[in-house]
Scaffold this active site. Structure first.
Site, short mmCIF file in Angstrom:
data_model
loop_
_atom_site.label_atom_id
_atom_site.label_comp_id
_atom_site.label_asym_id
_atom_site.label_seq_id
_atom_site.Cartn_x
_atom_site.Cartn_y
_atom_site.Cartn_z
N GLU A 135 -8.73 16.28 16.41
CA GLU A 135 -9.05 14.89 16.54
C GLU A 135 -8.93 14.10 15.99
O GLU A 135 -8.27 12.78 15.33
CB GLU A 135 -9.46 14.31 17.90
N THR A 186 -3.40 5.89 18.06
CA THR A 186 -5.10 5.55 17.86
C THR A 186 -5.32 4.86 16.46
O THR A 186 -6.43 4.47 16.68
CB THR A 186 -5.11 7.08 18.53
#
Ligand code: ATP
Ligand code: HSE
Length: 307
Positions: A135, A186
């Site tokens: 991530e 994001t």
């Protein structure tokens, strides 16, 4: 050669006041992640080869140091001194940049696959730790609120990052998810958030988040939805990135216990009052965004598909 295929679910992070803490696993959509051990003497320059098909596959890097799955596999192989080469085949059902944990589904899927394929016997917390490393490539920070439900299923709370601690609560609940055709990265959606907040907002958000946990244990979805909509920090900043969201909030009022942004958006998640309300919400979302809609429910974490 030996291979394994993992079903890796979409996940919805934050759920209002639970920024970087709360996460839900969804039954749909999902990615399929296949890991195959290939000839050690192969001519590929890397130990890890990646191919991607499905939703927006052309936008996903094949370089294992840039692909979230590749990063996780490389680190696990280094730590466990795995000498074989692997081919990771990702079939994307979750559109990247969706707010439905597309990048994390690859991380979770590959962590579970490598663990099983090489019989590493890692527990869920260790798998979440490895998966969250991927991530960092997509979001700029190794947040675990997507990979935690991606691996454990149900509803998860990442209660600490250093050291990593995750709690898991069973939850049987229907949700409706819209995936507006708007691109939200994001990384960018994290940059616009305030680094400091007033004490009053902290008090509000802790109150709402703890109210959500009480509601889940009491299967009180009405209050769950109400508290979920009470975030005063993250959701108001990001709402401006999603055209149509304010309109959706007003229009689903009679049919949903609550509605909020899923992850960093643009996906939107709503808790329907019942099955009929679920179809009404889906209709409203379709009218506003003319986009993919999932009438789905909370589901399991990544698991092996036996062929
Ligand atoms: N295996 C992968 N699957 C999906 N995206 C990947 C992968 N590897 C790298 N990426 C990159 O990650 C970015 C998408 O991640 P991002 O976190 O922005 O979206 P998301 O995972 O769908 O949303 P969210 O984390 O808010 O739920 C894209 O730039 C994409 O190219
Ligand atoms: N907690 C992360 C989730 C991204 O899906 C964020 O909101 O940035």
């Amino acid at each position: 050669m030996k291979e394994i295929t993992i079903y890796s679910p979409a996940t919805s992070a934050n759920l209002g006041p639970g920024y970087d803490i709360f996460g839900l696993a969804l039954k749909e959509p999902y990615d399929l992640v296949t890991v195959e051990i290939i000839e050690s003497s192969c001519k590929c320059c890397e130990k890890v080869k990646i191919s991607v098909s499905g939703e927006k596959a052309e936008e996903i890097p094949l370089d294992p140091t840039q692909n979230t799955a590749g990063v996780v596999a490389l680190k696990m192989m280094e730590d466990f001194n795995i000498q074989e080469c692997i081919h990771i085949k990702i079939q994307k059902g979750i559109k990247p940049g969706s707010g439905l944990g597309s990048s994390s589904a690859s991380c979770s899927g590959v962590a579970v696959a490598v663990n099983k394929l090489f019989e590493l016997n890692l527990d869920d917390l260790k798998l979440i730790k490895y998966a969250s490393l991927g991530e960092a490539v997509a979001a700029g920070a190794p947040h675990a609120d997507n990979v935690a439900p991606g691996i454990m299923g149900n509803f998860t709370l990442t209660t600490s990052y250093e050291p990593l601690e995750v709690l898991n609560i069973p939850l049987d609940m229907d949700v409706v998810v819209a995936l507006p055709n708007i691109q939200v990265s994001t990384k960018e959606a994290r940059k616009i958030l305030p680094q400091e907040i007033p004490l009053s907002k902290m008090v509000n958000n802790v109150g709402k988040a703890t109210g959500m946990i009480h509601s889940i244990y009491n299967k009180d979805f009405e209050n769950l939805g109400k508290y979920m909509m009470g975030d005063q920090v993250v959701e108001p900043c990001r709402a401006t990135l999603i055209q149509g969201y304010d309109e959706a909030k007003v229009k689903v009022k009679d049919f949903a216990h609550g509605i909020t942004i899923s992850g960093s958006g643009p996906a939107i998640i709503a808790i329907p009052k019942n099955k009929e309300c679920s179809s009404e919400i889906a209709k409203i979302f379709k009218e506003i965004w003319d986009c993919p809609i999932y009438e789905t429910s909370v589901g399991k974490g990544a698991y092996e598909i036996k062929k």
